[in-house]
Design an enzyme around this catalytic site. Structure first.
Site, PDB file in Angstrom:
ATOM      1  N   ASP A  32     -14.866  52.915 -45.719  1.00  0.00           N
ATOM      2  CA  ASP A  32     -14.950  53.497 -46.906  1.00  0.00           C
ATOM      3  C   ASP A  32     -15.532  53.116 -47.974  1.00  0.00           C
ATOM      4  O   ASP A  32     -15.618  51.826 -48.329  1.00  0.00           O
ATOM      5  CB  ASP A  32     -13.428  53.653 -47.345  1.00  0.00           C
ATOM      6  CG  ASP A  32     -12.455  54.382 -46.395  1.00  0.00           C
ATOM      7  OD1 ASP A  32     -12.554  54.884 -45.210  1.00  0.00           O
ATOM      8  OD2 ASP A  32     -11.295  54.274 -46.627  1.00  0.00           O
ATOM      9  N   GLU A 216      -5.711  60.161 -47.519  1.00  0.00           N
ATOM     10  CA  GLU A 216      -6.130  58.832 -48.301  1.00  0.00           C
ATOM     11  C   GLU A 216      -7.302  59.154 -49.186  1.00  0.00           C
ATOM     12  O   GLU A 216      -7.626  60.405 -49.278  1.00  0.00           O
ATOM     13  CB  GLU A 216      -6.894  58.311 -47.070  1.00  0.00           C
ATOM     14  CG  GLU A 216      -5.879  57.631 -45.790  1.00  0.00           C
ATOM     15  CD  GLU A 216      -6.498  56.712 -44.705  1.00  0.00           C
ATOM     16  OE1 GLU A 216      -5.844  55.715 -44.707  1.00  0.00           O
ATOM     17  OE2 GLU A 216      -7.493  57.155 -44.318  1.00  0.00           O
TER      18      GLU A 216
END
Length: 465
Positions: A32, A216
């Site tokens: 990420d 998320e």
């Protein structure tokens, strides 16, 4: 043969797969994007990084910088894991008002707000996820953890991924807003703070729309509607699994934010009513840059999928970021405000990439196949079907597809507001393929692992049936 010799041989064998404009770590794992921020003319990309290997683990914040969002320079690891703490996703802000008090006279602090994932060895917080701070007084080169960490602890094992931004509001003074997730509850929780250290709960959003996996990496920001004076708020929520193409994915909601509560314009439509930022298999956890003062909303995502991310055939590096994308809202013919995206890819930055800009007739009797190929037998076929209003990507013959059973795929994206023609932009950069159609209302991102670069394109017509 030594391990170093093996790594160098593997790197040479997959050198054609390393992108030029999509950031990759030099010889380690990444996932990420974190802490995207523009400060003093430099773009900072922090990212989830394993400093010790090419698979997920030992989460730390890696760091890269750029002058143009295309050419990236990897910097030393910014915030490193310890025996008691992994450094999960989060965001970074320029604390211009010195609200946290970290800066001295003449200094400006960059402040990272990140998730502390406490390991079993932690004496009091083992197994918890809570939000913590680190700060830099030298333009992001070195970072100091705040002694009062964590600054926000809900006693949860799945409270993570804070995105923090400054909200001017109506009080004339403004304050910080945090959006984070209770991942397994499929909820976004919102907080406010005057100093980044003390947080007050505002509201909770969700579950809503796609809930097939944990939520998320949320983001929340205002976005103007192109060609109007209206501005809406957009909330991005990634989820895994449950993405539109399987595995990981990123949905978005359009609505309004009053400083306390986000209200979507289409509540409760379920997973089939979700809007998706990307319809490919490989676009996850996109977040936007803080510190951009010229009105643009720019994002970067992770170009991979948790179904097979740990097994993709590159070495010693693994995984890549997407191109930076500029987002706008467009009012479509069905009366909806939808996100449109375009790559940040100026002409002078296209060396080493294959960029194909096509305009295809929207003839309901014919489909158009865009065949991406190289000197070898591998190919990716993109089928534009104007009558069916679909763009289909077939990567089953794209090269190495056997490393995971979920990888060979045929993925479909909707086409919005098709006129007399369909515009399609295809960017091929090493192992990453990004497709933009219908003015960026449709995007589709795939990774591919051909034996030779896919530098050529052919367009053929077939009969629609």
């Amino acid at each position: 043969m030594t391990d170093t010799t093996v790594d160098r041989a593997q790197d040479r064998a997959t050198a054609h797969l390393r992108p030029a404009a999509h950031f990759t770590a030099r010889d380690t794992w990444l996932n990420d994007p974190n802490g995207l921020v523009l400060h003093d003319g430099t773009w900072h990309l922090f990212f989830q990084n394993n400093p010790h290997g090419a698979t997920h683990g030992n989460m730390s914040w890696g760091h890269a910088t750029s002058d143009d969002l295309v050419s990236w320079t990897e910097q030393p690891v910014a915030i490193r894991h310890t025996a008691t703490e992994e450094i999960f996703s989060g965001s970074a802000v320029v604390d211009e008002k010195n609200t946290a008090g970290f800066a001295g006279p003449g200094q400006t602090a960059l402040v990272a707000v990140y998730t502390s994932a406490y390991r079993p060895a932690h004496p009091t917080l083992a197994g918890r996820q809570a939000q913590s701070l680190a700060y830099s007084l030298d333009d992001g080169r070195t970072w100091t953890r705040y002694a009062g960490n964590p600054v926000l602890d809900r006693g949860s094992a799945d409270f993570r991924d804070p995105k923090v931004f400054w909200y001017d509001g109506e009080d004339g003074e403004g304050h910080w807003v945090m959006v984070a997730v209770e991942a397994t509850d499929r909820q976004v929780v919102m907080y406010r703070s005057a100093d980044l250290k003390h947080w007050e709960h505002l509201s909770t959003f969700g579950p809503a729309h796609a809930t097939g996996g944990v939520w998320e990496c949320p983001d929340l920001f205002p976005l103007p509607v192109r060609g109007t004076r209206r501005t809406r708020w957009v909330m991005i929520v990634s989820l895994n699994p449950g993405g539109v193409a399987g595995g990981s994915g990123a949905q978005y909601f359009v609505g309004d934010f009053d400083g306390t509560t986000f209200t979507p314009e289409r509540p409760g439509d379920g997973p089939h009513g979700a809007d998706w930022l990307d319809h490919g298999r490989d676009y996850y956890a996109p977040v936007s840059f803080n510190g951009v003062s010229d009105g643009r909303r720019l994002t970067v995502g992770w170009a991979s999928n948790w179904d097979y991310a740990n097994e993709t055939p590159t070495s010693p590096w693994r995984s890549t970021m997407s191109l930076a994308r500029e987002l706008t809202l467009v009012r479509t013919s069905d009366g909806r405000d939808r996100v449109a995206q375009r790559p940040v890819l100026p002409e002078e930055a296209r060396e080493g990439l294959s960029v194909h800009e096509l305009r295809l007739p929207a003839d309901g009797r014919r489909r158009h196949e865009i065949v991406l190929h190289g000197d070898g037998p591998d190919e990716v076929v993109l089928t534009v079907d104007a009558a069916a209003r679909t763009l289909v990507s077939d990567r089953r013959r794209s090269g190495d597809t056997a490393f995971h059973p979920a990888f060979p795929s045929v993925d479909t994206a909707p086409l919005h507001d098709v006129g007399e023609t369909v515009d399609v932009t295809v960017v091929v950069d090493g192992c990453v393929l990004e497709v933009y159609a219908c003015g960026g209302l449709t995007t589709l991102t795939q990774v591919v692992f051909p034996t030779a670069p896919l530098t050529q394109v052919a367009v053929r017509e077939t009969t629609a049936g």
